[in-house]
Design a protein around this motif. Structure first.
Motif, mmCIF file in Angstrom:
data_model
loop_
_atom_site.group_PDB
_atom_site.id
_atom_site.type_symbol
_atom_site.label_atom_id
_atom_site.label_comp_id
_atom_site.label_asym_id
_atom_site.label_seq_id
_atom_site.Cartn_x
_atom_site.Cartn_y
_atom_site.Cartn_z
ATOM 1 N N TYR A 170 50.943 47.915 -31.795
ATOM 2 C CA TYR A 170 50.303 46.780 -31.153
ATOM 3 C C TYR A 170 48.840 47.081 -30.864
ATOM 4 N N TYR A 171 48.076 45.994 -30.787
ATOM 5 C CA TYR A 171 46.651 46.085 -30.448
ATOM 6 C C TYR A 171 46.507 46.834 -29.124
ATOM 7 N N ASP A 172 45.544 47.754 -29.056
ATOM 8 C CA ASP A 172 45.533 48.710 -27.946
ATOM 9 C C ASP A 172 45.315 48.075 -26.576
ATOM 10 N N SER A 173 44.669 46.911 -26.499
ATOM 11 C CA SER A 173 44.452 46.319 -25.179
ATOM 12 C C SER A 173 45.752 45.842 -24.536
ATOM 13 N N TYR A 174 46.782 45.585 -25.340
ATOM 14 C CA TYR A 174 48.048 45.148 -24.759
ATOM 15 C C TYR A 174 48.568 46.171 -23.759
ATOM 16 N N ALA A 175 48.601 47.423 -24.185
ATOM 17 C CA ALA A 175 49.140 48.475 -23.323
ATOM 18 C C ALA A 175 48.313 48.615 -22.054
ATOM 19 N N ALA A 176 46.990 48.565 -22.182
ATOM 20 C CA ALA A 176 46.127 48.715 -21.014
ATOM 21 C C ALA A 176 46.307 47.547 -20.048
ATOM 22 N N CYS A 177 46.426 46.339 -20.572
ATOM 23 C CA CYS A 177 46.572 45.170 -19.697
ATOM 24 C C CYS A 177 47.921 45.166 -18.988
ATOM 25 N N VAL A 178 48.966 45.558 -19.693
ATOM 26 C CA VAL A 178 50.274 45.676 -19.043
ATOM 27 C C VAL A 178 50.199 46.703 -17.927
ATOM 28 N N ALA A 179 49.532 47.824 -18.192
ATOM 29 C CA ALA A 179 49.404 48.871 -17.175
ATOM 30 C C ALA A 179 48.612 48.387 -15.976
ATOM 31 N N MET A 180 47.501 47.687 -16.197
ATOM 32 C CA MET A 180 46.685 47.193 -15.086
ATOM 33 C C MET A 180 47.458 46.210 -14.223
ATOM 34 N N ALA A 181 48.367 45.469 -14.843
ATOM 35 C CA ALA A 181 49.179 44.517 -14.085
ATOM 36 C C ALA A 181 50.363 45.177 -13.394
ATOM 37 N N GLY A 182 50.558 46.469 -13.648
ATOM 38 C CA GLY A 182 51.676 47.179 -13.026
ATOM 39 C C GLY A 182 52.995 46.997 -13.750
ATOM 40 N N GLY A 183 52.940 46.426 -14.959
ATOM 41 C CA GLY A 183 54.153 46.213 -15.727
ATOM 42 C C GLY A 183 54.568 47.453 -16.502
ATOM 43 N N THR A 184 55.704 47.344 -17.142
ATOM 44 C CA THR A 184 56.229 48.417 -17.979
ATOM 45 C C THR A 184 56.374 47.882 -19.388
ATOM 46 N N ARG A 185 55.725 48.526 -20.340
ATOM 47 C CA ARG A 185 55.825 48.047 -21.713
ATOM 48 C C ARG A 185 57.071 48.625 -22.382
ATOM 49 N N VAL A 186 57.709 47.778 -23.166
ATOM 50 C CA VAL A 186 58.919 48.151 -23.894
ATOM 51 C C VAL A 186 58.648 47.847 -25.363
ATOM 52 N N PRO A 187 58.361 48.854 -26.167
ATOM 53 C CA PRO A 187 58.020 48.583 -27.567
ATOM 54 C C PRO A 187 59.252 48.316 -28.419
ATOM 55 N N VAL A 188 59.127 47.327 -29.298
ATOM 56 C CA VAL A 188 60.099 47.095 -30.356
ATOM 57 C C VAL A 188 59.353 47.321 -31.661
ATOM 58 N N THR A 189 59.788 48.320 -32.419
ATOM 59 C CA THR A 189 59.013 48.807 -33.551
ATOM 60 C C THR A 189 59.251 47.983 -34.807
ATOM 61 N N LEU A 190 58.147 47.569 -35.440
ATOM 62 C CA LEU A 190 58.215 47.006 -36.784
ATOM 63 C C LEU A 190 58.324 48.165 -37.769
ATOM 64 N N HIS A 191 59.278 48.081 -38.683
ATOM 65 C CA HIS A 191 59.531 49.193 -39.611
ATOM 66 C C HIS A 191 59.112 48.821 -41.031
ATOM 67 N N PRO A 192 58.464 49.759 -41.747
ATOM 68 C CA PRO A 192 58.109 49.481 -43.144
ATOM 69 C C PRO A 192 59.357 49.411 -44.010
ATOM 70 N N HIS A 193 59.386 48.393 -44.878
ATOM 71 C CA HIS A 193 60.541 48.209 -45.753
ATOM 72 C C HIS A 193 60.112 47.411 -46.975
ATOM 73 N N GLU A 194 60.279 48.016 -48.150
ATOM 74 C CA GLU A 194 59.987 47.348 -49.414
ATOM 75 C C GLU A 194 58.588 46.732 -49.425
ATOM 76 N N GLY A 195 57.610 47.528 -49.031
ATOM 77 C CA GLY A 195 56.218 47.105 -49.147
ATOM 78 C C GLY A 195 55.686 46.251 -48.024
ATOM 79 N N ALA A 196 56.481 46.041 -46.963
ATOM 80 C CA ALA A 196 56.023 45.226 -45.835
ATOM 81 C C ALA A 196 56.691 45.737 -44.567
ATOM 82 N N TYR A 197 56.216 45.228 -43.421
ATOM 83 C CA TYR A 197 56.806 45.581 -42.136
ATOM 84 C C TYR A 197 57.719 44.455 -41.679
ATOM 85 N N ARG A 198 58.868 44.828 -41.094
ATOM 86 C CA ARG A 198 59.867 43.845 -40.721
ATOM 87 C C ARG A 198 60.277 44.012 -39.255
#
Length: 396
Positions: A128-156
């Motif tokens: 994810y774009y790096d400002s997402y993590a910083a903004c979640v942190a400034m708001a006191g939230g907890t980020r939960v990443p869901v990873t896009l995985h490369p598959h057959e030439g694209a991310y899914r």
């Protein structure tokens, strides 16, 4: 000085994991080495001349030289609602359902500061774009990443993984499509599944759609257009990527009156207002004929193909993007390369090109370690020269 009174660190502990951005580091490296900068995503040419002249006219006429209205100038708010209606069939009230911001970056910050309480969980698609993590942190939230995985030439997107990430503490999903850095454009079926999940679990969704006009395969479909989503979605976009005036920093949100009111409550204590004369110019830009948007897309598609082909010939595995103006590559086929950070820091000396390591966009750094992002929003001659330089990697 790194510490204040009583030995306490000067920097708020929520921000201790965020140092100087990788973009600043790599752009400085490009200047120092005289390299072609394909790292940071900004065009090397200005946008339409008539839009630049519209800004000049506004300046000379005194439009926006003093504080503009807090929600944005009426001309721009009306243009935004016309754009959403014409493009997507989404009707918004320009007086109560639009808020103009200092670029999409402020829109994201103000939205997360407004909607999150400490301890709230935010699901974001990783990388994810790096400002997402910083903004979640400034708001006191907890980020939960869901990873896009490369598959057959694209991310899914793994919809089962997304569903499993939701807990009783989940407040919202932060979605980015077209997706930076992978270039993924979520399909109608994927978006429908996200909408169904949000309605079922009563979640808010914040959608970053700044690359909405840069889709080369598939189509851009706003999540707010799905059943049950208009009242729970904050849609974010901006002028920078679409019109190649990234320095103007004109962004906006569209949402229900209640959500706009909440975000405005936070935004008014950030920049308050900004970019007065540029707002009038962007209002004209949004009303450009379809031929402008079609031409922009065709030009960037050709540049995508030029750079993607060159990277493949240089020995990279290339994930050809369906949208945005970035292409992600895997460096492992080059032989012995595993660490994107080390690779990007050495690349300027090796062949005079700067790129960005994707690992900076991951919580799970190991997932992004071998991937590197290149930007193709540059002049064709610049990209051709970069391709020539990169091909030297294949020779040794």
């Amino acid at each position: 000085m790194t510490q204040g009174r009583q030995g306490r660190p000067l920097l708020n502990r929520r921000l201790t994991e965020f140092g100087t951005t990788i973009f600043a580091e790599m752009s400085a490296l490009a200047v120092r080495t005289g390299s072609i900068n394909l790292g940071q995503g900004f065009p090397d040419t200005d946008g339409p001349e008539e839009i630049r002249e519209a800004a000049v006219r506004a300046l000379r006429a005194g439009h926006g030289n003093q504080y503009p209205p807090g929600p944005g100038v009426p001309e721009l708010r009306s243009a935004i609602t016309e754009h959403q209606q014409r493009r997507y069939g989404l009707a918004y009230d320009p007086d109560t359902e639009v808020l103009v911001t200092a670029g999409a970056t402020e829109a994201i910050a103000a939205t997360l500061l407004a909607l999150l309480e400490p301890g709230d969980e935010v699901i974001a698609l990783e990388p994810y774009y790096d400002s997402y993590a910083a903004c979640v942190a400034m708001a006191g939230g907890t980020r939960v990443p869901v990873t896009l995985h490369p598959h057959e030439g694209a991310y899914r997107l793994d919809l089962d993984e997304l569903r499993a990430a939701v807990t009783p503490r989940t407040r919202l999903i932060l979605l980015n499509t077209p997706h930076n850095p992978t270039g993924t454009v979520l399909t109608r079926e994927e978006l429908a599944a996200v909408a169904e999940l949000a309605c079922e679990r009563d979640l808010l969704v914040v959608t970053d759609e700044v690359y909405e006009h840069l889709v080369f395969e598939g189509e851009h479909i706003p999540l707010a257009s799905f059943p049950g989503m208009r009242e729970r979605t904050v849609t974010i976009s901006s002028a920078g990527k679409t019109f190649s005036f990234t320095g103007w920093k004109v962004g906006w949100i569209t949402a229900s009156p209640a959500l706009v009111t909440a975000v405005r409550s936070a935004k008014q204590f950030l920049t308050y207002v900004s970019a007065g004369p540029f707002q009038y110019a962007v209002a004209e830009a949004l009303r450009l004929p379809d031929s402008y948007f079609d031409g922009l897309r065709a030009d960037l598609r050709a540049k995508r193909d030029l750079l993607s082909s060159g990277l493949a010939e240089a020995g990279f595995e290339v994930y050809k993007p369906a949208g945005t103006y970035f292409v992600t590559t895997d460096i492992r086929p080059l032989g012995g390369e595993q660490d994107g950070f080390a690779f990007c820091r050495a690349l300027p000396e090796r062949c005079g090109v700067v790129a960005i390591p994707n690992a900076v966009f991951y919580d799970h750094r190991e997932q992004g370690a071998p991937f590197v992002r290149f930007a193709f929003c540059k002049r064709t001659d610049v990209l051709a020269e970069a391709v020539t330089r990169l091909k030297s990697l294949a020779a040794g």
